[in-house]
Design a protein around this motif. Sequence first.
Motif, PDB file in Angstrom:
ATOM      1  N   THR A 128       5.867  -1.697  37.865  1.00  0.00           N
ATOM      2  CA  THR A 128       6.831  -0.600  37.813  1.00  0.00           C
ATOM      3  C   THR A 128       6.175   0.580  37.104  1.00  0.00           C
ATOM      4  OG1 THR A 128       8.685  -2.139  37.746  1.00  0.00           O
ATOM      5  CG2 THR A 128       9.109   0.134  37.065  1.00  0.00           C
ATOM      6  N   ILE A 129       6.292   1.752  37.692  1.00  0.00           N
ATOM      7  CA  ILE A 129       5.593   2.940  37.183  1.00  0.00           C
ATOM      8  C   ILE A 129       6.615   4.027  36.886  1.00  0.00           C
ATOM      9  CG2 ILE A 129       3.804   4.661  37.686  1.00  0.00           C
ATOM     10  CD1 ILE A 129       2.782   2.635  39.843  1.00  0.00           C
ATOM     11  N   GLU A 130       6.551   4.582  35.684  1.00  0.00           N
ATOM     12  CA  GLU A 130       7.403   5.700  35.304  1.00  0.00           C
ATOM     13  C   GLU A 130       6.512   6.896  35.006  1.00  0.00           C
ATOM     14  OE1 GLU A 130       9.752   4.502  32.015  1.00  0.00           O
ATOM     15  OE2 GLU A 130      10.937   3.029  33.166  1.00  0.00           O
ATOM     16  N   VAL A 131       6.791   8.017  35.650  1.00  0.00           N
ATOM     17  CA  VAL A 131       5.997   9.226  35.522  1.00  0.00           C
ATOM     18  C   VAL A 131       6.599  10.110  34.440  1.00  0.00           C
ATOM     19  CG1 VAL A 131       5.008  11.205  36.742  1.00  0.00           C
ATOM     20  CG2 VAL A 131       5.437   9.062  37.970  1.00  0.00           C
ATOM     21  N   ASP A 132       5.792  10.454  33.441  1.00  0.00           N
ATOM     22  CA  ASP A 132       6.299  11.255  32.325  1.00  0.00           C
ATOM     23  C   ASP A 132       6.809  12.617  32.781  1.00  0.00           C
ATOM     24  OD1 ASP A 132       5.393   9.104  30.960  1.00  0.00           O
ATOM     25  OD2 ASP A 132       3.961  10.176  29.688  1.00  0.00           O
ATOM     26  N   ALA A 133       6.177  13.197  33.797  1.00  0.00           N
ATOM     27  CA  ALA A 133       6.555  14.538  34.246  1.00  0.00           C
ATOM     28  C   ALA A 133       7.910  14.557  34.943  1.00  0.00           C
ATOM     29  CB  ALA A 133       5.480  15.098  35.187  1.00  0.00           C
ATOM     30  N   TYR A 134       8.353  13.410  35.461  1.00  0.00           N
ATOM     31  CA  TYR A 134       9.604  13.351  36.207  1.00  0.00           C
ATOM     32  C   TYR A 134      10.491  12.262  35.597  1.00  0.00           C
ATOM     33  CZ  TYR A 134       6.537  15.734  39.525  1.00  0.00           C
ATOM     34  OH  TYR A 134       5.641  16.584  40.111  1.00  0.00           O
TER      35      TYR A 134
END
Length: 370
Positions: free
Chosen positions: A290-296
């Motif tokens: 699972t990947i969470e993007v800091d910018a979004y």
Amino acid sequence: MNARPDNIETATDTPVPAPAPQATDAETTARPPRGRRRALMISVPLLLALAGAGAWLFGGRYISTDNAYIHQPMTTISADVSGRVSDVLVTENQQITAGTPLFRLDPTDYEIALATADAQLASARLAVEQQRATYQTAQAQLQASQNIEDVKSRELKRQQELTDRGIGTQASLDEAMIAFRSASNAVTLAQRQVDAAATALGGDPQAKADTLPSVRAALAARQSAERHLEQTNITAATGGTVSQIESLNVGAFLAAGTGIAKLVDNSQTWVEANFKETQIADLTPGQPVTIEVDAYPGMELHGTVDSFASATGSQFSLIPAQNATGNWVKVVQRVPVRIQITDTPDRPLRDGMSVSVSVDTGHNRLEGLK
């Protein structure tokens, strides 16, 4: 003197303490019994310890790190030949496709080089034709020498017969012998000239001119000059976004191989997560991520573990740490892990963006103890 009555208290008598106040029913009800208080003091820490142990035993399924970044292929744009920039055909952050012209160099010098190569090729082909003519001339000389040799051979035979019959003189026989040997030498010399002319033609006088070494060298030189001329037009090897092109100006001189811009291929994206070396024991290729993007914020992507780096990040640095010193301090190393993104993001991902990743190993610590 009057006597003091026995039933009268004096000021010097000890005061009688007042009776203690009696607790009301409400206060008696609010105060917990001493045994219950002790039970609470023991049970609360015990419950916390059990909860912590349970969380630890049933945890460990997800391995996470926020030391992770988006990566995309980045190509350095450069010219294969030297020259002065004559045209810049793209702008900063422009989206382009493969084969798009980026800039041009002044082609004058390379056009002259190509013309020179054309002349050298023509000269090499002309030289081959001259060698063919030389070979044919040598063949004609050989044939003439062989004819003369035949005549001199017959003359020597006649003189030998006349001398044997006593008609001819020895002097005439010697002259005939000398003439025959001279003709034989001429034939040998002519044969050597034929061989030399054939060798100049690669051993095969009938071979095509463009197959001969001298012409092939001239052809290669021309192809090189033509290729260099084509390389004055620099095109994109892949599609992507052009960056740092603003430093390229018309009139600037570029040396061959000098990087002057970047091309980021947005069509290929992956995540490089730097896990602690103590975390990778349970990681294997193919595990879901699972990947969470800091910018979004709120954007969640999915992927899989693709591969592991062959060494820790410190070993790939320009100056690897030298631990063979007296000041060595043990530091937990980071191992780069490549994660392939399986989702199609609805917002653009850019090279270098920070992300947080969580790998689902599929088992907890309790299962590992079994």
